[in-house]
Design an enzyme around this catalytic site. Structure first.
Site, PDB file in Angstrom:
ATOM      1  CG  ASP A  63      -1.716   1.236   1.409  1.00 47.08           C
ATOM      2  OD1 ASP A  63      -2.660   1.415   0.612  1.00 47.08           O
ATOM      3  OD2 ASP A  63      -1.425   2.034   2.328  1.00 47.08           O
ATOM      4  CD  GLU A  92      -2.547   2.239  -3.203  1.00 50.83           C
ATOM      5  OE1 GLU A  92      -3.719   2.652  -3.280  1.00 50.83           O
ATOM      6  OE2 GLU A  92      -1.873   2.294  -2.157  1.00 50.83           O
TER       7      GLU A  92
END
Length: 598
Positions: A239, A312
């Site tokens: 993330d 990401e």
């Protein structure tokens, strides 16, 4: 072993049409000769689960691990071979799991470590791999690491980014170290009374940034990765990677202010500044390389299938491509391709995107990707408006067909297979900190709640998601007709076509074949996949026109021979198996066809 592309070339030809309007047509070909054996992830059907909204097993209105276990057979049925879970770690839920209080345990409302171990076992029985969400940039302020850092305990003094800040010479008021802004509005610096310093938080106040310039932090996070590898995960979706490093202060200990962007006049909005000192630093890419080395070393020691990294990043493509690695250093196998989210007209509305716009999105990735890497296609996720709401409900099947037809890895966000759409969430019902940190007048610009509503399993109360009288977010009223049970018993449906597409993706031509793509005028997208000794396939889609389009695909794709209709969306009103003339093809509004050579 990762597939190596032995030859890659890109041909771009621009043709000026002699028809009215002098339309521009682009013809791109990317042909590849490949080894026949690909690694598991290169042909996997990935599926993102947002656990809080997937399936509630205990009637508290919140999805959980036992709920996921109960629906593994559904995932198997629709062809999923790997699923990544949004965070399930222990968390006070300030950002619904992205604020982690304990990286080594499970949030109680989601279950226990024993439930997680059971999930791994049951998923493995069905040949479904589990990928964990790894959140390296920050922890919760309730994490013991942060509490020790506040107290300046030995070994934790510099676990986070601390600074004294400054006193305003005129007012005497304390001021932050720099003008940096957090993603959720306002200053990225927060004063801590106990430590008498500011700490950096590039997301919510309760999400302090870890200090990756401290080797102890780097070692700690590698222990986190190893811990979950030991529990059987197949890899990690990482993330918010671009935020992991920020620039060092200067010799006087000052952090530089970031320049104004000119994009907005709202000084609280993150986009008010150009984040040249807090995003996309080269050290971040090197950190990902270290994590990939850990994955490879783990496999070398313990065996088993390749452990993967999915990254990401919404950064500029020249930076994103660096995460792949280079000829000497392995990086992430799957740096997420968000071009269908950020391209075109952006993440809110692409209902008017032309065929040339689609081509531009496709070529933006294939044209820059290193030749020896594998493409991937992400249409949506828990942070973005749903595909049907961004591209239009009449394009839901068309977008699934496009995603499955393009070369490389396909990643589906839960609910896209049944055509779920956004639900407008009131200010009173909003839960997302990105929205709640604003106000009732502007929150809809920032909210991510509409795409996070509970999964729609059936027409029963609460869409079969929960037996509780209420759910953590409201459920879209369209669940009465848009649900798994209804679509499993109806053909054609979004779900029935999705299953056929997953099966089609397994053929050799779509796994290994060359790809040629073109826009035929303003409204029609055409893609050809071909492989020596195998049938060729063509996708044609009327992506924009509200009227019938009559086109010559043969000349646009240099295609010859006879073709029949393999798959069609309902808008096409076509008969599967029927023969077509590539030089004179008629497409109804928003029709999409997959054709097979015979």
């Amino acid at each position: 072993m990762a597939c190596k592309l032995l030859a890659t070339f890109l041909i771009i030809a621009v043709h000026c049409s002699l028809s009215s309007g002098a339309a521009i047509e682009l013809d791109h070909e990317r042909a590849t000769t490949t080894e026949t054996t690909k690694d598991w992830w290169q042909t996997a059907q990935f599926y993102q689960i947002y656990p809080r909204s997937f399936k509630d097993s205990n009637g508290d209105g919140i999805g959980d691990l036992q709920g996921i276990i109960s629906k593994l057979d559904y995932l198997k049925e629709i062809g999923v071979t790997a699923t990544w879970l949004s965070p399930i770690y222990t968390s006070p839920m300030a950002d619904f799991g992205y604020d982690i209080a304990d990286f080594y345990d499970i949030q109680e409302e989601y279950g226990t470590l024993e439930d997680f171990d059971q999930l791994i076992v049951e998923a493995n029985k069905r040949n479904i791999k589990i990928v964990m969400d790894f959140v390296p940039n920050h922890s919760s302020d309730e994490n013991v690491w942060f509490q020790k850092s506040v107290k300046r305990e030995k070994g934790y003094e510099d676990y986070y980014v601390w600074h004294d800040g400054y006193k305003n010479a005129t007012t005497g008021e304390r001021e932050p170290p720099s003008n940096w802004l957090q993603a959720f509005r306002g200053s990225a610096w927060e004063w801590n009374d106990e430590r008498q310093q500011y700490y950096l938080h590039q997301f919510a106040v309760k999400q302090p940034d870890l200090n990756y310039r401290n080797p102890a932090v780097v070692a700690q996070m590698k222990r986190v990765l190893t811990y979950w590898l030991d529990r059987g995960v197949a890899g990690f979706r990482i993330d918010a990677v671009p935020w992991c490093f920020e620039v060092l202060p200067d010799a006087q200990g000052r952090y530089p202010d970031e320049p104004l962007s000119g994009y907005t006049d709202d000084p609280e909005d993150s986009s008010y500044l150009k984040h040249i000192y807090t995003l996309d630093l080269p050290e971040t890419v090197e950190m990902v390389y270290q994590w990939r080395t850990l994955m490879d070393d783990y496999q070398r020691i313990y065996g088993g299938d390749t452990r993967i990294i999915m990254v990401e990043t919404y950064s500029a493509l020249d930076y994103v491509m660096q995460f792949y690695g280079n000829r000497t250093t392995n990086g992430a196998q799957i740096p997420f391709n968000f071009q269908f989210i950020t391209g075109g007209n952006g993440d809110k509305n692409n209902t008017e995107l032309s065929a040339a716009g689609f081509i531009k999105i496709i070529n933006s990735w294939l044209g820059q990707m290193p030749s020896y890497q594998t493409a991937n296609w992400v249409m949506g996720n828990h942070d973005q408006r749903r595909v049907g709401s961004r591209y239009g409900e009449e394009r839901i099947d068309l977008m699934n067909m496009l995603q499955m037809f393009l070369p490389g890895v396909s990643i589906t966000y839960q609910g896209e297979e049944i055509g779920m759409t956004d639900l407008d969430i009131s200010w009173e019902d909003s839960r997302d900190p990105a929205a709640c940190n604003s106000n009732a007048d502007i929150y809809e610009q920032f909210t991510r709640d509409p795409a996070r509503t509970p999964f729609q399993w059936s027409a029963e109360d609460n869409a079969g998601f929960s037996t509780n009288s209420t759910t953590w977010l409201p459920i879209n009223p369209n669940y009465v007709t848009v649900n798994v049970e209804a679509e499993n018993s109806t053909e054609p449906s979004h779900l029935s076509l999705y299953k056929q597409l997953v099966q089609l993706r397994q053929i050799k031509t779509l796994q290994n074949g060359a790809t040629r793509y073109a826009n035929v005028g303003d409204n029609v997208l055409a893609i050809k996949r071909s492989l020596t000794g195998e049938s060729s396939y063509i996708l044609v889609a009327n992506v924009l026109s509200s009227s019938v389009e009559n086109i010559n695909v043969a000349s646009s794709l240099y295609a010859t021979g006879n073709y029949t209709i393999k798959l069609a969306n309902p808008e096409a009103k076509a008969t599967e198996g029927a023969s077509v003339d590539l030089s004179s093809l008629s497409l109804k509004p928003y029709a999409a066809l997959i054709l097979q050579s015979v």
